[in-house]
Design a protein around this motif. Structure first.
Motif, PDB file in Angstrom:
ATOM      1  N   PRO A  28       9.862  13.266 -13.337  1.00 42.99           N
ATOM      2  CA  PRO A  28       9.215  13.850 -11.909  1.00 42.99           C
ATOM      3  C   PRO A  28       8.378  12.558 -11.253  1.00 42.99           C
ATOM      4  N   HIS A  29       8.340  12.881  -9.904  1.00 43.28           N
ATOM      5  CA  HIS A  29       7.844  11.868  -9.039  1.00 43.28           C
ATOM      6  C   HIS A  29       6.561  12.218  -8.657  1.00 43.28           C
ATOM      7  N   GLY A  30       6.483  13.211  -7.615  1.00 44.91           N
ATOM      8  CA  GLY A  30       5.031  13.664  -7.202  1.00 44.91           C
ATOM      9  C   GLY A  30       4.473  14.729  -7.936  1.00 44.91           C
ATOM     10  N   THR A  84       0.850  -1.313   0.004  1.00 41.26           N
ATOM     11  CA  THR A  84       0.136  -0.223  -0.039  1.00 41.26           C
ATOM     12  C   THR A  84       0.924   1.259   0.032  1.00 41.26           C
ATOM     13  N   HIS A  85       0.581   2.190  -0.647  1.00 42.11           N
ATOM     14  CA  HIS A  85       1.402   3.416  -0.809  1.00 42.11           C
ATOM     15  C   HIS A  85       0.412   4.847  -0.430  1.00 42.11           C
ATOM     16  N   HIS A  86      -0.670   5.006  -1.174  1.00 41.77           N
ATOM     17  CA  HIS A  86      -1.000   6.595  -1.075  1.00 41.77           C
ATOM     18  C   HIS A  86      -2.442   6.272  -0.628  1.00 41.77           C
ATOM     19  N   PRO A  87      -2.721   6.666   0.909  1.00 42.62           N
ATOM     20  CA  PRO A  87      -3.944   6.983   1.307  1.00 42.62           C
ATOM     21  C   PRO A  87      -4.588   8.329   1.085  1.00 42.62           C
ATOM     22  N   ASN A 143       0.002  -0.519  -9.511  1.00 45.52           N
ATOM     23  CA  ASN A 143      -1.245   0.771  -9.368  1.00 45.52           C
ATOM     24  C   ASN A 143      -0.616   1.943  -8.436  1.00 45.52           C
ATOM     25  N   HIS A 144       0.655   2.487  -9.118  1.00 48.40           N
ATOM     26  CA  HIS A 144       1.163   3.483  -8.212  1.00 48.40           C
ATOM     27  C   HIS A 144       0.506   4.693  -8.075  1.00 48.40           C
ATOM     28  N   PRO A 145       0.227   5.412  -9.242  1.00 45.55           N
ATOM     29  CA  PRO A 145      -0.522   6.650  -9.310  1.00 45.55           C
ATOM     30  C   PRO A 145      -1.755   6.642  -8.793  1.00 45.55           C
ATOM     31  N   ASP A 175       3.593   7.683 -12.580  1.00 44.61           N
ATOM     32  CA  ASP A 175       4.156   7.558 -11.261  1.00 44.61           C
ATOM     33  C   ASP A 175       3.138   8.108 -10.105  1.00 44.61           C
ATOM     34  N   LEU A 176       2.725   9.198 -10.264  1.00 46.58           N
ATOM     35  CA  LEU A 176       1.949   9.718  -9.067  1.00 46.58           C
ATOM     36  C   LEU A 176       0.853  10.768  -9.556  1.00 46.58           C
ATOM     37  N   ALA A 177       0.006  11.158  -8.761  1.00 47.27           N
ATOM     38  CA  ALA A 177      -1.144  11.854  -9.321  1.00 47.27           C
ATOM     39  C   ALA A 177      -1.638  12.948  -8.202  1.00 47.27           C
ATOM     40  N   LEU A 228      10.912  15.293  -4.100  1.00 46.84           N
ATOM     41  CA  LEU A 228       9.832  14.248  -4.241  1.00 46.84           C
ATOM     42  C   LEU A 228       8.651  14.306  -4.324  1.00 46.84           C
ATOM     43  N   HIS A 229       8.044  15.100  -3.092  1.00 48.84           N
ATOM     44  CA  HIS A 229       6.833  15.250  -2.764  1.00 48.84           C
ATOM     45  C   HIS A 229       6.557  16.777  -2.257  1.00 48.84           C
ATOM     46  N   THR A 230       5.064  17.123  -2.435  1.00 49.72           N
ATOM     47  CA  THR A 230       5.028  18.561  -1.861  1.00 49.72           C
ATOM     48  C   THR A 230       3.732  18.837  -1.191  1.00 49.72           C
ATOM     49  N   ILE A 241      14.236  11.295   3.263  1.00 53.47           N
ATOM     50  CA  ILE A 241      12.393  11.340   3.366  1.00 53.47           C
ATOM     51  C   ILE A 241      12.180  11.011   2.201  1.00 53.47           C
ATOM     52  N   GLY A 242      10.899  10.487   2.098  1.00 57.88           N
ATOM     53  CA  GLY A 242      10.079  10.085   0.993  1.00 57.88           C
ATOM     54  C   GLY A 242       8.910  11.249   0.954  1.00 57.88           C
ATOM     55  N   HIS A 243       7.860  10.817   1.424  1.00 58.21           N
ATOM     56  CA  HIS A 243       6.772  11.653   1.653  1.00 58.21           C
ATOM     57  C   HIS A 243       6.780  12.542   2.668  1.00 58.21           C
ATOM     58  N   LEU A 244       5.769  13.612   2.635  1.00 59.42           N
ATOM     59  CA  LEU A 244       5.476  14.228   3.914  1.00 59.42           C
ATOM     60  C   LEU A 244       4.164  14.438   3.968  1.00 59.42           C
ATOM     61  N   ASN A 247      10.585   9.073   6.915  1.00 58.84           N
ATOM     62  CA  ASN A 247      11.850   8.894   6.390  1.00 58.84           C
ATOM     63  C   ASN A 247      12.153   7.312   6.046  1.00 58.84           C
ATOM     64  N   LYS A 248      12.998   7.135   5.251  1.00 55.77           N
ATOM     65  CA  LYS A 248      13.129   5.832   4.747  1.00 55.77           C
ATOM     66  C   LYS A 248      14.453   5.166   5.885  1.00 55.77           C
ATOM     67  N   ILE A 249      15.178   5.842   6.306  1.00 55.56           N
ATOM     68  CA  ILE A 249      16.545   5.322   6.549  1.00 55.56           C
ATOM     69  C   ILE A 249      16.567   5.801   8.206  1.00 55.56           C
ATOM     70  N   PRO A 262       5.864   3.372   5.493  1.00 54.27           N
ATOM     71  CA  PRO A 262       4.929   4.183   5.027  1.00 54.27           C
ATOM     72  C   PRO A 262       5.287   5.361   3.903  1.00 54.27           C
ATOM     73  N   HIS A 263       4.638   5.283   2.944  1.00 52.45           N
ATOM     74  CA  HIS A 263       4.958   6.119   1.737  1.00 52.45           C
ATOM     75  C   HIS A 263       4.218   7.514   2.054  1.00 52.45           C
ATOM     76  N   TYR A 264       3.114   7.526   1.595  1.00 52.69           N
ATOM     77  CA  TYR A 264       1.974   8.755   1.862  1.00 52.69           C
ATOM     78  C   TYR A 264       1.295   8.597   3.174  1.00 52.69           C
TER      79      TYR A 264
HETATM   80  S1  RUQ Z   1       6.019   7.037  -3.509  1.00 50.38           S
HETATM   81  S2  RUQ Z   1       8.080   7.987  -1.089  1.00 50.38           S
HETATM   82 CU1  RUQ Z   1       4.502   5.560  -3.681  1.00 50.38          CU
HETATM   83 CU2  RUQ Z   1       6.999   8.737  -3.434  1.00 50.38          CU
HETATM   84 CU3  RUQ Z   1       6.935   6.150  -1.754  1.00 50.38          CU
END
Ligand code: RUQ
Ligand code: CUA
Length: 664
Positions: free
Chosen positions: A333-335, A109-112, A158-160, A229-231, A400-402, A440-443, A462-464, A502-504
């Protein structure tokens, strides 16, 4: 005497003692940490101000914490079985995990995303994506349970997903991997020939009332074979549009690390779903044969069921001019994130040091003026310079994300430089940065991707975490860091570990969720076919044999099961324990477990019926017991079931105390 007054006084004493503990524990600390400790301290018995819902990443669940304390409140199983409460094991929940590939006990699971009304999170539902075997789930926040899962055909990775429109009209889902559509055996080297992507719009039924079959695939837009990637969807002036990042526009199929990073710009795909609705109404969509599952819990019986769907409507951009445009965006682009006013679209070009912010109004003008630099499979490519609002120069490494606050600022996470950067998104001027530990990945900010951010806290995910916590072998937790964003300068407050990856996440003022809480299931409304509403009814219906299937009507109440002695079961039988919890008090679950069961326990909430399936393999006397410490006599809450050889001649009988009954 005034009980409530006494309670208040004792609460104050408890709170003061608590604060005293914080003071004494922190007095050796620098002043800023002492202040931080007070900001996150929630005295015993007090509630947190916000809920945060973390995706669990590779554990397939959702982690719920309270903020500012960071306390972990619960785990909501979504795409993964959960032996803790029997999710995915009980007969009632198994159907939720059915797919066109069969029963799947796990996902990523990634994005609630919280449901919204007028662009504001409303606390009704939480949606989340399954990344690996494409699905979208809906969790009802009145009970913190997964109640519906829809599979997405013609998609892979199914990432975005799952992002929503401002009145929860749609949940969107895109494909990360392009694949042959429909699936077919091709040489991988012919990628450019077979690779196709889809963007899926899932219609959500927002009508009042209790029903759980609310999601349905409205249509799929067939898009070029890139990686999506994202939406995020538009709001206010940009309501009606959704934006999707894409990378690998190079269309590489091997060593993407190098081969998909060659181009200076990839794209954000802008989809006008209101235009798509027009085209569909004109009959421009094509029906396509496929197979996907739609699973949901019947709210009356509490039993999940699966429906197989065999057709989906596909729309081609070339058949529906105006439905989609590409916005050139540097570099892989990611986010993609839309400002609360709906006017700016931030592209997080993870390999770019300048962060582009596109203007929605300029985009609309460029479309009007046909200010195109090309076209890909019926999708016009807009001119970068014409749509760009401004670039945040030298923002950081690896943006990555805003997310946004309510004062005109954006906050971008930077994976490589491990920091959060705050800037004015109208002027593109950086105003503050804060280091985070590490990568950091998401915030997330409460309402930070909606039209109404509550700009008090920000959580960095944070990932690490090496060297941040007591070590736990090679496998370490991930970390959340709570940051105070109420002032001009960001202030670090707290570290706390999180589970899975935790991603998002989504954060929401607690009262928007607590006002809808269910405390029990009403026994009189329980329409489960094997529910019994009293012990007398359990003894009356008793144990029923249908060939090799044995159904046991059972009740649980402090502190016994009815019946608690059962005889006449034979090796080769499949036994179903249908246990109804007769309690009607908040927080009195009973559990049920049987010796040798190859699944898990079931944890039955007040007024609910759950079923555990058990296949005894050897003759003997098998105990069962309540797994949840429910009363002082919890250890007495037990029973026996006798299993006889296949050919034995033992009568089917059940007993509770002095009452014994047998089947005729
Ligand atoms: S993604 S940080 Cu699904 Cu950016 Cu993980
Ligand atoms: Cu019921 Cu322990």
């Amino acid at each position: 005497m005034k009980g409530s007054k006494l309670k208040k006084i004792s609460l104050v004493i408890v709170a003061l003692t608590g604060l005293g503990v914080v003071f004494s524990q922190t007095k050796h600390l620098p002043k800023e940490w002492q202040e931080a400790a007070l900001k996150v301290y929630v005295p015993p018995g007090e509630y947190d101000e916000f809920y945060v819902f973390f995706s669990g990443g590779f554990n397939g669940q959702i982690g719920v914490h309270g903020i500012p304390s960071g306390r972990n409140l619960r785990t909501i199983p979504v795409f993964s079985v959960n032996p803790e409460n029997g999710y995915g094991y009980s007969e009632e929940t198994r159907a939720l995990l059915m797919t066109s590939h069969g029963f799947i006990p796990w996902d990523d699971t990634h994005h609630p995303e919280l449901s919204q009304t007028n662009g504001v999170p409303d606390g009704r539902w939480l949606f989340i994506n399954a990344n690996n075997t494409p699905r979208v789930a809906r969790i009802d926040l009145s009970e913190f349970r997964t109640v519906e899962i829809i599979e997405i055909p013609n998609s892979a990775g199914n990432h975005p997903s799952s992002f929503i429109t401002q009145n929860t009209e749609y949940v969107v889902a895109g494909t990360r991997f392009s694949v042959p559509i429909p699936q077919k055996d091709y040489p991988i080297s012919e990628y450019k020939k077979w690779a196709k992507g889809t963007i899926t719009f899932i219609k959500v039924d927002n009508s009042e009332g209790e029903k759980n079959d609310r999601m349905d695939i409205a249509f799929q837009l067939l898009v070029p074979g890139f990686d999506y990637d994202l939406a995020h969807c538009g709001k206010g002036p940009s309501h009606g549009w959704c934006f999707f990042t894409s990378y690998n526009t190079e269309q590489a199929h091997t060593l993407l690390e190098i081969n998909a990073s060659r181009k200076d710009k990839d794209f954000i795909l802008a989809v006008n779903w209101k235009r798509a609705e027009e085209c569909l109404a004109e009959g421009k969509g094509k029906k396509m044969k496929t197979l996907y599952y739609h699973n949901y819990v019947d709210p009356k019986t509490g039993i999940a069921k699966s429906e197989k769907k065999t057709e989906v409507t596909v729309l081609l951009p070339k058949d529906c001019p105006g439905v989609a445009y590409y916005l050139p965006t540097p570099k892989s682009p990611h986010g993609v994130d839309v400002s609360p006013d709906g006017l700016y679209i931030v592209g997080n070009g993870k390999l770019s040091i300048n962060q582009p912010i596109h203007s929605f109004e300029k985009m609309i003008n460029a479309i009007k003026n046909k200010d195109f630099v090309g076209e890909i499979e019926g999708i016009p490519v807009l001119r970068y310079e014409s749509i760009l609002h401004c670039e945040v120069k030298n923002i950081c490494l690896g943006p990555l994300h805003t997310e946004f606050d309510d004062k005109g600022y954006a906050y971008t996470s930077c994976f490589i430089s491990s920091e959060v950067v705050k800037y004015d998104y109208k002027t593109c001027k950086v105003v503050d940065r804060i280091p985070v530990y590490y990568s950091i990945g998401h915030l997330v900010i409460p309402g930070g991707d909606s039209a109404k951010p509550w700009g008090k806290y920000l959580i960095a995910m944070n990932k690490i975490t090496k060297d941040r916590y007591l070590p736990t072998g090679p496998e370490l937790p991930h970390a959340a860091q709570l940051i105070d964003i109420s002032g001009m300068k960001m202030k670090m407050l707290l570290d706390f570990p999180t589970h899975g990856e935790p991603h998002y996440a989504q954060m929401i003022p607690a009262e928007l969720v607590t006002k809808r809480q269910k405390k029990i299931y009403r026994l009189e409304e329980n329409k489960h076919p094997y529910a019994v509403k009293s012990e007398a009814e359990a003894m009356e219906k008793g144990v029923v044999r249908k060939g090799n299937e044995v159904h046991i009507y059972m009740t649980a109440i402090r502190s016994h099961f009815t019946p608690d002695n059962i005889e006449g079961i034979k090796v080769g039988d499949t036994v179903y324990f249908h246990v109804t919890n007769l309690e009607q008090d908040w927080d009195i679950p009973h559990g049920f477990a049987i010796f040798g069961a190859k699944t898990s326990n079931i944890l039955i909430m007040p007024g609910e019926t759950l079923t555990l399936k058990w296949k005894p393999e050897k003759p003997g006397v098998y105990p069962f017991y309540c797994t949840d410490f429910c009363s002082a006599l919890h250890q007495e809450m037990q029973g026996y079931i006798r299993v006889s050889p296949k050919d034995a001649n033992v009568k089917l009988c059940w007993q509770m105390g002095n009452e014994r009954k047998c089947a005729d």
